[in-house]
Design a protein around this motif. Structure first.
Motif, short mmCIF file in Angstrom:
data_model
loop_
_atom_site.label_atom_id
_atom_site.label_comp_id
_atom_site.label_asym_id
_atom_site.label_seq_id
_atom_site.Cartn_x
_atom_site.Cartn_y
_atom_site.Cartn_z
N GLY A 141 0.82 -1.21 0.00
CA GLY A 141 0.00 0.00 0.00
C GLY A 141 0.85 1.26 0.00
N MET A 142 1.92 1.23 0.76
CA MET A 142 2.83 2.38 0.79
C MET A 142 3.47 2.60 -0.59
SD MET A 142 4.56 1.66 4.50
CE MET A 142 5.58 3.12 4.59
N ILE A 143 3.84 1.52 -1.24
CA ILE A 143 4.46 1.61 -2.57
C ILE A 143 3.46 2.15 -3.58
CG2 ILE A 143 5.39 0.22 -4.47
CD1 ILE A 143 6.75 -1.49 -2.19
N GLN A 144 2.24 1.63 -3.55
CA GLN A 144 1.19 2.11 -4.46
C GLN A 144 0.90 3.59 -4.21
OE1 GLN A 144 -1.00 -2.23 -4.52
NE2 GLN A 144 -2.11 -0.52 -3.67
N GLY A 145 0.79 3.95 -2.94
CA GLY A 145 0.55 5.34 -2.58
C GLY A 145 1.69 6.25 -3.01
N ALA A 146 2.92 5.76 -2.88
CA ALA A 146 4.08 6.55 -3.32
C ALA A 146 4.05 6.75 -4.83
CB ALA A 146 5.38 5.86 -2.90
N GLY A 147 3.61 5.73 -5.56
CA GLY A 147 3.50 5.87 -7.01
C GLY A 147 2.52 6.96 -7.40
N ALA A 148 1.33 6.91 -6.81
CA ALA A 148 0.32 7.94 -7.09
C ALA A 148 0.83 9.31 -6.64
CB ALA A 148 -1.00 7.60 -6.41
N GLU A 149 1.42 9.35 -5.46
CA GLU A 149 1.93 10.62 -4.91
C GLU A 149 2.97 11.24 -5.84
OE1 GLU A 149 1.68 13.54 -2.15
OE2 GLU A 149 0.74 11.62 -1.69
N SER A 150 3.78 10.40 -6.47
CA SER A 150 4.84 10.92 -7.35
C SER A 150 4.26 11.74 -8.51
CB SER A 150 5.72 9.78 -7.88
OG SER A 150 5.03 9.00 -8.84
N ALA A 151 3.11 11.32 -9.03
CA ALA A 151 2.49 12.06 -10.13
C ALA A 151 2.05 13.45 -9.69
CB ALA A 151 1.28 11.28 -10.67
N PHE A 152 1.48 13.54 -8.50
CA PHE A 152 1.06 14.85 -7.99
C PHE A 152 2.28 15.71 -7.64
CE2 PHE A 152 -2.53 11.99 -6.97
CZ PHE A 152 -3.45 12.57 -7.83
#
Length: 192
Positions: free
Chosen positions: A92-103
């Motif tokens: 979940g942290m990795i997925q969230g970091a991926g989405a966060e990187s776009a923003f």
């Protein structure tokens, strides 16, 4: 300006809990798809497991919203009994970091459909990299692995990005998000 308000924390946490339950509900659907299509079956719907990060970031529009919401959702999933156990929190942290990187790339200033779709794609790429090593994708044919990645990216863009925007906009139209960044943006659009 970037400090979090209590109502933002509450909404993000509530969304995370709701989507943790939804994530658990989609596990049997994923297993059915794997039964029909093999490992690639999960990739068809993988975007559902990134959606809270896109929705929370789109509504709240603060650094950390995507990462934190996905991390909370994964933690709640574990507490509700997901069989993967604590390793799911890391996922979940990795997925969230991926989405966060776009923003972060847009410096938290663009929340267009294209940005939301890009966030879904980035969550897919980050999660796929983790899954590649964790789930032994290297043992599979490289063209099959590439197809898995492409399908996961499309799923991230469409399910997380497009559906996430649609659900958030529909919620904002009810007026319940009027004091949040998304609600304020919708009022400005209507006034223009």
């Amino acid at each position: 300006m970037n400090s979090w308000k209590l109502k933002e924390i509450v909404v993000m946490s509530t969304l995370s809990v709701v989507f943790a339950v939804i994530y658990l509900a989609f596990l049997p659907i994923g297993k059915i798809l794997v039964g029909f299509f093999g490992p690639i079956g999960y990739d068809l719907i993988f975007g559902i497991w990134f959606i809270v990060s896109i929705i929370a970031a789109y509504i709240i529009r603060k650094p950390g919203a995507a990462f934190l919401s996905e991390t909370i959702a994964a933690t709640v999933e574990v507490l509700l009994g997901n069989a993967v156990g604590p390793m799911l929190i890391i996922a979940g942290m990795i997925q969230g970091a991926g989405a966060e990187s776009a923003f972060a790339i847009t410096r938290y200033k663009k929340y267009t459909l294209a940005t939301l779709m890009f966030a879904g794609v980035m969550a897919a790429v980050f999660s796929f990299a983790w899954g590649y090593f964790r789930s032994g994708y290297a043992a599979l044919d490289s063209s099959y692995v590439f197809a898995m990645l492409v399908l996961r990216m499309v799923s991230g863009a469409l399910i997380s990005g497009v559906l996430g925007k649609y659900l958030s906009d529909a919620l904002a139209k009810t007026g319940v998000l009027s004091s949040f960044a998304l609600g304020k943006e919708m009022r400005r659009r209507r006034a223009a």
